[in-house]
Scaffold this motif. Sequence first.
Motif, PDB file in Angstrom:
ATOM      1  N   GLY A 162       0.783  -1.229   0.000  1.00  0.00           N
ATOM      2  CA  GLY A 162       0.000   0.000   0.000  1.00  0.00           C
ATOM      3  C   GLY A 162       0.812   1.274   0.000  1.00  0.00           C
ATOM      4  N   VAL A 163       2.137   1.176  -0.110  1.00  0.00           N
ATOM      5  CA  VAL A 163       2.996   2.365  -0.119  1.00  0.00           C
ATOM      6  C   VAL A 163       3.308   2.734  -1.559  1.00  0.00           C
ATOM      7  CG1 VAL A 163       5.221   3.334   0.561  1.00  0.00           C
ATOM      8  CG2 VAL A 163       3.999   1.786   2.106  1.00  0.00           C
ATOM      9  N   SER A 164       3.038   3.976  -1.938  1.00  0.00           N
ATOM     10  CA  SER A 164       3.315   4.422  -3.301  1.00  0.00           C
ATOM     11  C   SER A 164       3.648   5.903  -3.281  1.00  0.00           C
ATOM     12  CB  SER A 164       2.108   4.168  -4.215  1.00  0.00           C
ATOM     13  OG  SER A 164       0.983   4.912  -3.781  1.00  0.00           O
ATOM     14  N   ASN A 165       4.380   6.338  -4.303  1.00  0.00           N
ATOM     15  CA  ASN A 165       4.746   7.743  -4.406  1.00  0.00           C
ATOM     16  C   ASN A 165       5.066   8.066  -5.852  1.00  0.00           C
ATOM     17  OD1 ASN A 165       4.960  10.071  -2.758  1.00  0.00           O
ATOM     18  ND2 ASN A 165       7.180  10.090  -3.050  1.00  0.00           N
ATOM     19  N   ASP A 166       4.860   9.322  -6.249  1.00  0.00           N
ATOM     20  CA  ASP A 166       5.162   9.725  -7.620  1.00  0.00           C
ATOM     21  C   ASP A 166       6.663   9.751  -7.884  1.00  0.00           C
ATOM     22  OD1 ASP A 166       2.491   9.979  -8.219  1.00  0.00           O
ATOM     23  OD2 ASP A 166       2.417  12.116  -7.752  1.00  0.00           O
ATOM     24  N   GLY A 167       7.449  10.053  -6.861  1.00  0.00           N
ATOM     25  CA  GLY A 167       8.895  10.134  -7.014  1.00  0.00           C
ATOM     26  C   GLY A 167       9.595   9.112  -6.144  1.00  0.00           C
ATOM     27  N   PRO A 168      10.907   9.252  -5.964  1.00  0.00           N
ATOM     28  CA  PRO A 168      11.666   8.327  -5.114  1.00  0.00           C
ATOM     29  C   PRO A 168      11.155   8.343  -3.676  1.00  0.00           C
ATOM     30  CG  PRO A 168      13.137   9.708  -6.435  1.00  0.00           C
ATOM     31  CD  PRO A 168      11.770  10.275  -6.591  1.00  0.00           C
TER      32      PRO A 168
END
Length: 340
Positions: free
Chosen positions: A96-102
Amino acid sequence: FLSSLFSTVDSSSSPVSSTLDTIYVSSSMQATISSSSSSRQTKTSSSSLSTSTSSTATTTENSSTTTIVNLFNAVSTDEPPTVFDRSPNPMSLADGVSNDGPIQTNKFYTNLIVGSQESPAFVYPYSLWKYTSSSYGFAVQHTTVDQYSYGGYDSSGNAEYLVNPLGIAHVVFSASNFDSSMTMQVDEMTLSSTRVVLSESNDSSNYLEIPLVQGMGFATGIYHGSLNAKIGSSVGFNTIVSESSSNLAQGILKYRITLLNGVTWLCYVIGPDDLTSTDFSLEVSSEYEIKASASVDGLIIQLAVAPSETDYEVFYDQAAGMYVTNFKLQGVSDGSTATY
């Protein structure tokens, strides 16, 4: 914190946008201010400004030049030299962890993106974490100096360490719909903020959104869809009292919640339309649970420890209904002084 930053040359000059990389200030010429979106000229009595990406300034015999540098420009974005070995991070991210960048490391929310995700994020003055003990939701804790324990005293009576108690769920953002199938997503991660989303089995229509920002004054939960809001506590509730205040904006309901340990919390409830006590209320359903009388799509619940001096409570009332989602720190320096 500043959302924009201005650098003033003298009383007659115009503000300079914080997007400038380097600003040169010299004497007895005309000022030119430019950016990626617009260009304009402003005459000043004794100053000249121009933007540049160069890191050094030139000087002439008849004028002095000062370089003003953006303190938060990257030193370098080049890949490290090949002399350094490459290896994958041995710690995997939680589901469930996501991000647009690093994904950044060593952040206040790191506990929420690894392992069981049940260790706290420290936003100060609160700590918050995924709660799966007596109920399911997102817990909020606030400790004070009188709760610290000291130990390891030396011969002079000085303590070598202190222990700040953790894991006390003073209040818990929850919903009647939540059970063991509750899932947690963490996204929109920046240097100073992130967002937590709780739902039943990744339900994209019915979910609880919790923005986390370092230094935030309220713990805030936004309920979407048909979730029926619930507030829990591992300490237990003593009383909940509905209050009115002339300092509240229209449509905001205020409650004073006293826990069994004697600590008082302020609770503000805001709906997408003006709420009234006849339309909506919070009701004690048990010693450890407060439930909303109805589900409201877009309902906002804000919780904060009541100030020790009641005169300060006016500021909480005036701020109710607003919550922060991010902040940016900007600054420039001329080599001898800095402005943030």
